[in-house]
Write an enzyme that holds these catalytic residues in place. Structure first.
Site, PDB file in Angstrom:
ATOM      1  N   SER A 232       0.953  -1.245  -0.050  1.00  0.00           N
ATOM      2  CA  SER A 232      -0.230  -0.085  -0.116  1.00  0.00           C
ATOM      3  C   SER A 232       0.964   1.408  -0.094  1.00  0.00           C
ATOM      4  O   SER A 232       1.969   1.346  -0.815  1.00  0.00           O
ATOM      5  CB  SER A 232      -0.745  -0.219   1.261  1.00  0.00           C
ATOM      6  OG  SER A 232      -2.123   0.928   1.239  1.00  0.00           O
ATOM      7  N   ASP A 326      -8.121  -4.803  -6.223  1.00  0.00           N
ATOM      8  CA  ASP A 326      -7.717  -3.921  -5.376  1.00  0.00           C
ATOM      9  C   ASP A 326      -8.751  -2.792  -5.387  1.00  0.00           C
ATOM     10  O   ASP A 326      -8.772  -1.860  -6.362  1.00  0.00           O
ATOM     11  CB  ASP A 326      -6.271  -3.502  -5.585  1.00  0.00           C
ATOM     12  CG  ASP A 326      -5.761  -2.366  -4.529  1.00  0.00           C
ATOM     13  OD1 ASP A 326      -6.454  -2.171  -3.562  1.00  0.00           O
ATOM     14  OD2 ASP A 326      -4.610  -2.338  -4.670  1.00  0.00           O
ATOM     15  N   HIS A 360      -7.025  -5.712  -1.351  1.00  0.00           N
ATOM     16  CA  HIS A 360      -5.805  -4.869  -1.403  1.00  0.00           C
ATOM     17  C   HIS A 360      -4.826  -5.283  -0.132  1.00  0.00           C
ATOM     18  O   HIS A 360      -3.803  -5.358  -0.504  1.00  0.00           O
ATOM     19  CB  HIS A 360      -6.285  -3.228  -0.598  1.00  0.00           C
ATOM     20  CG  HIS A 360      -5.325  -2.294  -0.575  1.00  0.00           C
ATOM     21  ND1 HIS A 360      -4.529  -1.963  -1.604  1.00  0.00           N
ATOM     22  CD2 HIS A 360      -4.765  -1.623   0.509  1.00  0.00           C
ATOM     23  CE1 HIS A 360      -3.579  -0.953  -1.287  1.00  0.00           C
ATOM     24  NE2 HIS A 360      -3.749  -0.849   0.150  1.00  0.00           N
TER      25      HIS A 360
END
Length: 416
Positions: A232, A326, A360
């Protein structure tokens, strides 16, 4: 048959590392009788995670979760680790919190009669994060804050900097499990931990440079270069480090973005501004959750180029892991753009692995799936995407790929 003769067994042992598979078996049941298996864990925040599945005993009065199909519940079909990956929080939008890796995560497993609901047998699986003899060393060296994990044995070992999300603090499970597999790992905090500001005006790449230098000078670390693992927002920092700093040989970016986001990034006299989010692209999901997937713009458009990291300068190998579902941002587009830039500069120094229905947060194996949770940069709960089974399989596959990648690009590789 009295339930005292019914046994629930966790094999090969009720104690294992968190990333290991186990076999759950129930013995001594009446043949062909229905049985419900339930799993439960309480995380370090006190959030309860639960899963359940319906089985039918075979002719010998046994249920072997590795062979028998679940007929209903949290998952169906033959799923050896289904009672673990399908664990879901009782409190919505909760992500499993594991702050203290010195103690195992306890997963209680119960067998209940499918007819009466009576408890027949139970056992607890202790899922640990550190192998015997491993060292966990808190680091407060100059500005840097984190924890160093050193595996047992003589060494030297390949070294890795492990960074987590924009949520701040320090997350140790992945770092400790990598160290359990023979790496020296520095879990590095960069926001809101031991005096690090939670909301800085900018991020200073020299802080991360100090961390790289610190790790490279540890006597247990094998040179010449080290690795980085990121996910991330920290993936942006990993790309910046790889672009500007020396001594980095292998960089893993899990659902990262190719340009700077959220905060300006400074390095000496260079300032890289963050991308401006396209607010009109924010949507709401069917369940009413914020979906920010399309709010981060294409980094190679002219107006966004000042935010791009100059990854063509990097001398490391890259592994880009991409979840196609995601919803934090379009990590697939970002990886595609990264590949184009590297190729255009004559560099085939990258590998992209894609996972079609994953979300994600690709974590260590068997970590419960988190489809939505609080997003520190947005300030509320957002959708993160993915489907539980596909996401779980992606985590398993990526864990193997990450270790292979680091083993092939770190340390003094023999030429044989």
């Amino acid at each position: 048959m009295a339930s005292s003769q019914i046994r629930l067994r966790i094999l090969p042992s009720a104690r294992c590392l968190f990333n290991n598979r186990v076999q759950v078996k129930v013995e001594g049941l009446a043949p062909h009788k229905p049985v419900e298996l339930r799993s439960r864990l309480v995380d370090d925040r006190g959030t309860i995670f639960k899963a359940s599945a319906q089985y039918k005993a075979d002719e010998s009065g046994q249920v072997d979760v590795c062979r028998a199909p679940s007929l209903g519940g949290s998952y169906t079909g033959v799923e050896p680790m289904g009672l673990f990956w399908s664990l879901a929080p009782e409190t919505p939008h909760s992500k499993l919190l594991k702050k203290n890796v010195l103690s195992p995560t306890l997963v209680e497993i119960e067998a209940l009669s499918g007819e009466s609901g009576k408890l027949l047998a139970s056992e607890t699986n202790e899922r640990g994060f550190m192998v015997e003899g491993m060292k966990r060393i808190p680091v407060e060296e100059g500005r840097i804050r984190g924890v160093l994990f050193v595996p047992p044995g003589k060494g030297p070992f390949p070294g890795i900097v492990d960074m987590y999300t924009f949520g701040g603090g320090l997350t140790e499970p992945r770092a400790s499990l990598l160290a359990s597999n023979g790496f020296v790992v520095l879990a590095l905090a960069y926001l809101g931990y031991k005096g690090l500001p939670k909301k800085p005006e900018s991020l200073d790449l020299e802080y991360f440079e100090e961390a790289v230098t610190y790790l490279r000078t540890q006597p247990e670390v094998q040179g010449p270069g080290i690795g980085i693992i990121s996910i991330s927002h920290s993936g942006c920092m990993a790309l910046a480090m790889s672009s500007f700093l020396s001594g980095i040989s292998a960089t893993v970016c899990i659902n990262a973005f190719l340009a700077n986001t959220v905060l300006p990034m400074r390095y000496k006299d260079i300032v890289i501004p963050p991308l401006t989010p396209v607010l009109e692209n924010i949507k709401f999901s069917d369940s009413g959750l914020i979906d920010i997937c399309d709010a981060t713009p294409d980094p190679i458009l002219e107006e966004n180029r000042a935010s791009l990291f100059p990854i063509e300068r990097a001398s490391c190998q890259f592994l880009f892991a991409v979840s196609e579902d995601d919803h934090n941002w379009n990590s697939a587009l970002s990886a595609k753009r990264a590949a184009e830039i590297l190729r255009n500069h004559g560099k085939e120094t990258f590998k992209v692995v894609t996972y079609p229905k994953a979300g994600h947060f690709l974590e260590v194996p068997h970590m419960p799936f988190c489809p939505s949770t609080f997003h520190a940069a947005v300030g509320s709960e957002v959708l993160f995407g993915g489907e539980p089974k596909a996401h779980s399989e992606a985590q398993l596959d990526l864990w193997e790929k990450v270790q292979e990648f680091f083993k092939s690009h770190l340390g003094n590789k023999s030429t044989s």
